[in-house]
Design a protein around this motif. Structure first.
Motif, mmCIF file in Angstrom:
data_model
loop_
_atom_site.group_PDB
_atom_site.id
_atom_site.type_symbol
_atom_site.label_atom_id
_atom_site.label_comp_id
_atom_site.label_asym_id
_atom_site.label_seq_id
_atom_site.Cartn_x
_atom_site.Cartn_y
_atom_site.Cartn_z
ATOM 1 N N GLY A 114 40.133 53.085 44.124
ATOM 2 C CA GLY A 114 39.795 52.141 43.065
ATOM 3 C C GLY A 114 40.995 51.481 42.431
ATOM 4 O O GLY A 114 40.839 50.563 41.618
ATOM 5 N N SER A 115 42.191 51.931 42.739
ATOM 6 C CA SER A 115 43.365 51.328 42.116
ATOM 7 C C SER A 115 43.556 49.865 42.504
ATOM 8 O O SER A 115 44.196 49.100 41.789
ATOM 9 N N ASN A 116 43.042 49.481 43.645
ATOM 10 C CA ASN A 116 43.128 48.073 44.105
ATOM 11 C C ASN A 116 41.868 47.261 43.786
ATOM 12 O O ASN A 116 41.750 46.115 44.215
ATOM 13 N N GLY A 117 40.967 47.909 43.057
ATOM 14 C CA GLY A 117 39.737 47.215 42.693
ATOM 15 C C GLY A 117 38.547 47.697 43.502
ATOM 16 O O GLY A 117 38.685 48.245 44.601
ATOM 17 N N ILE A 118 37.372 47.506 42.930
ATOM 18 C CA ILE A 118 36.111 47.936 43.574
ATOM 19 C C ILE A 118 35.200 46.714 43.721
ATOM 20 O O ILE A 118 35.049 45.919 42.788
ATOM 21 N N ILE A 170 43.193 47.499 35.134
ATOM 22 C CA ILE A 170 44.522 46.963 34.792
ATOM 23 C C ILE A 170 45.346 47.974 33.984
ATOM 24 O O ILE A 170 46.533 47.751 33.740
ATOM 25 N N SER A 171 44.657 49.072 33.567
ATOM 26 C CA SER A 171 45.382 50.160 32.890
ATOM 27 C C SER A 171 44.485 51.387 32.879
ATOM 28 O O SER A 171 43.358 51.339 33.380
ATOM 29 N N LEU A 174 38.924 44.958 34.372
ATOM 30 C CA LEU A 174 38.280 43.630 34.410
ATOM 31 C C LEU A 174 36.967 43.707 35.208
ATOM 32 O O LEU A 174 36.904 44.344 36.255
ATOM 33 N N THR A 175 35.971 43.053 34.663
ATOM 34 C CA THR A 175 34.696 42.868 35.402
ATOM 35 C C THR A 175 34.594 41.387 35.760
ATOM 36 O O THR A 175 34.463 40.534 34.863
ATOM 37 N N VAL A 176 34.689 41.101 37.051
ATOM 38 C CA VAL A 176 34.689 39.703 37.526
ATOM 39 C C VAL A 176 33.367 39.427 38.249
ATOM 40 O O VAL A 176 33.012 40.104 39.213
ATOM 41 N N GLY A 177 32.683 38.430 37.784
ATOM 42 C CA GLY A 177 31.407 38.060 38.421
ATOM 43 C C GLY A 177 30.258 38.051 37.424
ATOM 44 O O GLY A 177 30.490 38.106 36.211
ATOM 45 N N PRO A 178 29.091 37.949 37.878
ATOM 46 C CA PRO A 178 28.740 37.986 39.315
ATOM 47 C C PRO A 178 29.042 36.673 40.053
ATOM 48 O O PRO A 178 28.895 35.590 39.497
ATOM 49 N N PHE A 179 29.458 36.853 41.299
ATOM 50 C CA PHE A 179 29.602 35.704 42.179
ATOM 51 C C PHE A 179 28.213 35.388 42.774
ATOM 52 O O PHE A 179 27.567 36.257 43.362
#
Length: 429
Positions: free
Chosen positions: A99-103, A115-116, A121-126
């Motif tokens: 998960g360090s590179n994102g999920i 990021i810490s 960060l929660t990005v989306g929904p796409f």
């Protein structure tokens, strides 16, 4: 069913079949390709998020979130890593080395990026609608294009078939391709069917008439041929005087056969010859006087009276009409006691010619038979005095060629009354 309705039904059936085939064959493949492309896009977005926020000062996190939101055209939230904002499963994955590179959550179209230790960060929904409904879009588009192509091909084949059918139905003056339709071809086929049925009926009637005519001719030939055969046998042993009598008998028999052949040929031509009438104009009184003149000398004791106050001009084949009237007058003169009455009347553009005699009248049951070939009004009379039975058959044929009618009834003066009616005959005052 109209052409537009048939076209709509054909298009609907083609579309439905194509849609079912596309659903069965292509749907799963297209759906997998779309999902694979969507996952690739999420990986690219994940990399872009990582590059954007990596080694960023905490004071700039909100600014970077807003910047990413604009770049990716999707919401970006900076959330505290707790159970209020993330599920336990997501929190566990964020804490792991992977998960360090994102999920990536492909089902929800979300990217979670830590990021810490305390924030993520929660990005989306796409929401890529094109990829989400790629299988459905392809299925319906394929069905539509297939239906249009199928309909176009069927329509082209139908036009070619209609053109071939039109060429076979219209032997002359075929319609242009744009005028060809199933309804017009159906009408032409019905017309041809009716025409062929009429021709078949006419041909059957012709064969029956020809058969009866041949039987009649054979019967009529028997008597003169028998007399000729008998005379030839007697010639060998006859004396001079007897030979002269036998030669006279042979000549009369030959003339009788010749006259019979002429009558048969005339009747046959009238029945089956398609030649046009030689139309001319003649006054009705002059026409009747010509006809009476041809028969008067056969019956010098019979008075032929003409009553014609119409002063009509009749348009007809004069030669044939004189023959018709003469034949009736000969029958009338043959059976009359003292007089024959010819009356002409005109009414509503129709001309009526009535020929009566004061004889004994027609035998019972003869009115419907007397116009048939080889029918004699009086069976007891000999061929020498009674003719060949073709006269009235010829009369009927001539009248019919003039689009007229002939009938017989009892005459007011005692005998038979033959009535010729010529409708639209061109009679005028």
């Amino acid at each position: 069913m109209t052409k537009s309705v048939r076209a709509a039904i054909a298009l609907s059936i083609s579309f439905s079949i194509a849609a079912l085939l596309s659903q069965a064959i292509f749907y799963d493949v297209i759906d997998r390709l779309a999902m694979s492309s969507f996952n690739d896009n999420l990986l690219e977005y994940q990399t872009q998020v990582k590059n954007s926020v990596e080694n960023t000062n905490p004071n700039q996190w909100q600014q970077k979130a807003a910047q990413l939101s604009d770049e990716l055209n999707t919401p970006v939230y900076l959330d505290k890593r707790d159970q209020d904002n993330f599920t336990q499963d997501i929190l566990g994955q964020l804490d792991s080395e992977i998960g360090s590179n994102g999920i990536i959550d492909p089902d929800m179209g979300l990217i979670y990026y830590p990021i810490s230790k305390e924030y993520a960060l929660t990005v989306g929904p796409f929401d890529d609608m094109t990829l989400a409904y790629a299988a459905e879009i392809f299925t319906w588009l394929f069905a539509l294009l297939t239906a249009i192509a199928t309909f176009t091909l069927l329509h082209h084949q139908e036009r070619k078939a209609l053109q071939r059918l039109s060429d076979s139905l219209y032997l002359e003056n075929p319609p242009s391709p744009s005028q060809i339709s199933i309804d017009s071809l159906q009408a032409q086929a019905d017309l041809m069917s009716d025409t062929n049925r009429q021709k078949s009926t006419a041909l059957d009637q012709l064969l029956i008439t020809q058969r009866d005519l041949l039987h009649g001719v054979a019967h009529e030939f028997r008597s003169p041929l028998a007399r000729m055969e008998f005379a030839i046998e007697l010639l060998e042993e006859a004396d001079e005087n007897k030979r002269s009598q036998l030669k006279g008998q042979l000549e009369r028999s030959i003339k009788e056969l010749d006259e019979l052949v002429k009558q048969v040929l005339r009747y046959s031509r009238l029945q089956h010859d398609g030649a046009e009438l030689e139309l001319g104009s003649i006054g009705t009184r002059e026409l009747i006087e010509r006809s009476v003149e041809k028969v008067q000398h056969f019956y010098p004791k019979i008075q032929f009276s003409i009553h014609d106050e119409t002063q009509c001009q009749l348009r007809c084949d004069i030669k044939l009409m004189v023959i018709a009237l003469s034949n009736i007058l000969r029958n009338a003169g043959r059976f009359a006691y003292a007089k024959c009455l010819i009356t002409v009347a005109s009414q509503h553009n129709a001309l009526t010619i009535s020929i009566q005699d004061d004889g004994s009248g027609l035998a019972p049951g003869k009115k419907k038979q007397i116009f048939e070939p080889f029918t004699r009004l009086d069976p007891s009379r000999s061929r020498d005095s009674g003719g060949y039975g073709l006269g009235l058959a010829i009369v009927q044929s001539i009248v019919h060629k003039h689009d007229g009618s002939i009938a017989v009834e009892d005459a007011p003066i005692g005998g038979a009354n033959f009535i010729i009616t010529l409708e639209n005959s061109g009679a005028n005052n």
